[in-house]
Design an enzyme around this catalytic site. Structure first.
Site, PDB file in Angstrom:
ATOM      1  NE  ARG A  13     -10.298  -5.290   0.628  1.00 15.15           N
ATOM      2  CZ  ARG A  13      -9.543  -4.300   1.118  1.00 15.15           C
ATOM      3  NH1 ARG A  13     -10.115  -3.286   1.739  1.00 15.15           N
ATOM      4  NH2 ARG A  13      -8.228  -4.301   0.953  1.00 15.15           N
ATOM      5  CB  CYS A  31     -13.775   1.255   0.056  1.00 11.80           C
ATOM      6  SG  CYS A  31     -13.412   3.012   0.196  1.00 11.80           S
ATOM      7  NE  ARG A  46      -3.833   0.605   1.947  1.00 18.68           N
ATOM      8  CZ  ARG A  46      -5.048   0.661   2.493  1.00 18.68           C
ATOM      9  NH1 ARG A  46      -5.251   1.364   3.591  1.00 18.68           N
ATOM     10  NH2 ARG A  46      -6.054   0.003   1.951  1.00 18.68           N
ATOM     11  CG  ASP A  96     -13.560   6.366  -0.980  1.00 18.04           C
ATOM     12  OD1 ASP A  96     -13.524   6.205   0.263  1.00 18.04           O
ATOM     13  OD2 ASP A  96     -12.537   6.352  -1.691  1.00 18.04           O
ATOM     14  CD  GLN A 156     -13.035  -1.997  -0.521  1.00 17.80           C
ATOM     15  OE1 GLN A 156     -12.261  -1.968   0.428  1.00 17.80           O
ATOM     16  NE2 GLN A 156     -14.267  -2.483  -0.394  1.00 17.80           N
ATOM     17  CG  HIS A 216      -8.349  -0.081  -2.712  1.00 22.64           C
ATOM     18  ND1 HIS A 216      -7.542  -1.159  -2.410  1.00 22.64           N
ATOM     19  CD2 HIS A 216      -8.971   0.253  -1.552  1.00 22.64           C
ATOM     20  CE1 HIS A 216      -7.693  -1.464  -1.133  1.00 22.64           C
ATOM     21  NE2 HIS A 216      -8.538  -0.624  -0.580  1.00 22.64           N
TER      22      HIS A 216
END
Ligand code: CP
Ligand code: NVA
Length: 303
Positions: free
Chosen positions: A287, A259, A102, A219, A132, A129
């Site tokens: 996830r 998310c 990340r 988000d 996700q 991402h």
């Protein structure tokens, strides 16, 4: 499939095959069937940004697959003191069986893959991402049985989530409509990918994007690394909240996705969040299952 760097690199078939394996692994887990497919393998997890879900789900997922995971904070690694990612990649490839990273720049993830010799998994960059979105698609498919033709809308910042959702959604055969302010559109490479696709709509009008939607996604307005823009962003995104009015434009029974972490009163109201809490936390749970599928595909002996 050698890496998971971004969904643009995957075919529709590869995406669906990850989702199928994720469903199987979830079923096995729920039914007490052990699956130590990655016994003896080690995943390194490099974090240059905070994380709750990604860190815990990868670490737990690796244990459930019989392997182990190492949490590597960039604060402790030499990478944080300037050791090039090219060298870090070649060193870590001698010890590990895979790396989840990340970070900020997508290029860093691409460099890890180019210089290393083990599978690299993108656990979020400023660009995308993918992990996700695999969990999101899995969750949508659980509700609607198929992704083909499902109307997905995203309201808010044209950020890493929007970028990945557009690519993943279109590759999965969904109808994707996106509403962002004009200064906060998704990445040009993603808009290029979507251009001309009859299933894609980009608008500045949230109610237009949400009209008849089966899934409503949002988000945060200020992603990690953008903290100093927070005030300006609150003004720019004021009309882009997922609230009762927006939900009234969507299909009755539409699902809500985020998310997480969510900022109630900003991109989503407390009322909408709590009314959809069950599916939001199902999404978070997935996830774990989706990433286990990714690790098995990339790090398992059977491709
Ligand atoms: N959604 C997500 O990636 O959460 P974390 O930042 O907690 O990992
Ligand atoms: N867009 C958010 C997603 C967090 C999971 C961020 O990058 O901070």
């Amino acid at each position: 499939m050698k890496h998971l760097l971004k969904l643009l690199d995957l075919s529709s078939e590869e995406i669906i095959s990850i989702l199928d394996l994720a469903d199987q692994l979830k079923y096995e887990k729920k039914n007490g069937i052990a699956h130590p497919i990655l016994a003896g393998k080690t995943l390194g997890m490099i974090f240059q940004k905070s994380s709750t879900r990604t860190r815990v789900s990868f670490e737990v997922g690796m244990y459930q697959l019989g392997g182990q995971a190492l949490f590597l904070s960039s604060r402790d690694l030499q990478i944080g003191r300037g050791e090039p990612v090219q060298d870090t990649a070649r060193v870590l490839s001698r010890y590990l069986d895979g790396i989840m990273i990340r970070t900020f720049a997508q290029q860093e993830v691409e460099d890890l893959a180019n210089y290393g010799s083990i599978p690299i998994i993108n656990g979020l960059t400023d660009f995308c991402h993918p992990c996700q979105v695999l969990a999101d698609l899995m969750t949508i498919r659980e509700k609607y049985a198929s992704l083909e033709g499902v109307h997905f809308c995203y309201i808010g910042d044209g950020n890493n989530m929007a970028n990945s959702l557009i690519v993943g959604g279109l590759k999965a055969g969904m109808k994707v409509s996106i509403a962002t302010p004009k200064d906060y559109r998704p990445d040009a490479a993603v808009l290029d990918f979507a251009k001309g696709n009859p299933n894609f709509l980009l608008t500045e009008n949230p109610l237009e994007a949400a009209a008849g939607a089966d899934v409503v996604y949002t988000d945060t307005w200020a992603s990690m690394g953008m903290e100093e823009e927070k005030e300006a962003r609150q003004k720019a995104f004021a009309g882009y909240q997922v609230n009762a009015e927006l939900m009234a434009a969507a299909n009755p029974g539409a699902m809500v996705q985020h998310c997480l972490p969510a900022y109630r009163g900003q991109e989503i109201t407390e009322e909408v969040f709590e009314a959809h809490a069950q599916e939001l936390f199902d999404e978070a749970e997935n996830r774990l299952h989706a990433q286990k599928a990714v690790m098995v595909k990339l790090m398992g002996n059977q491709k």
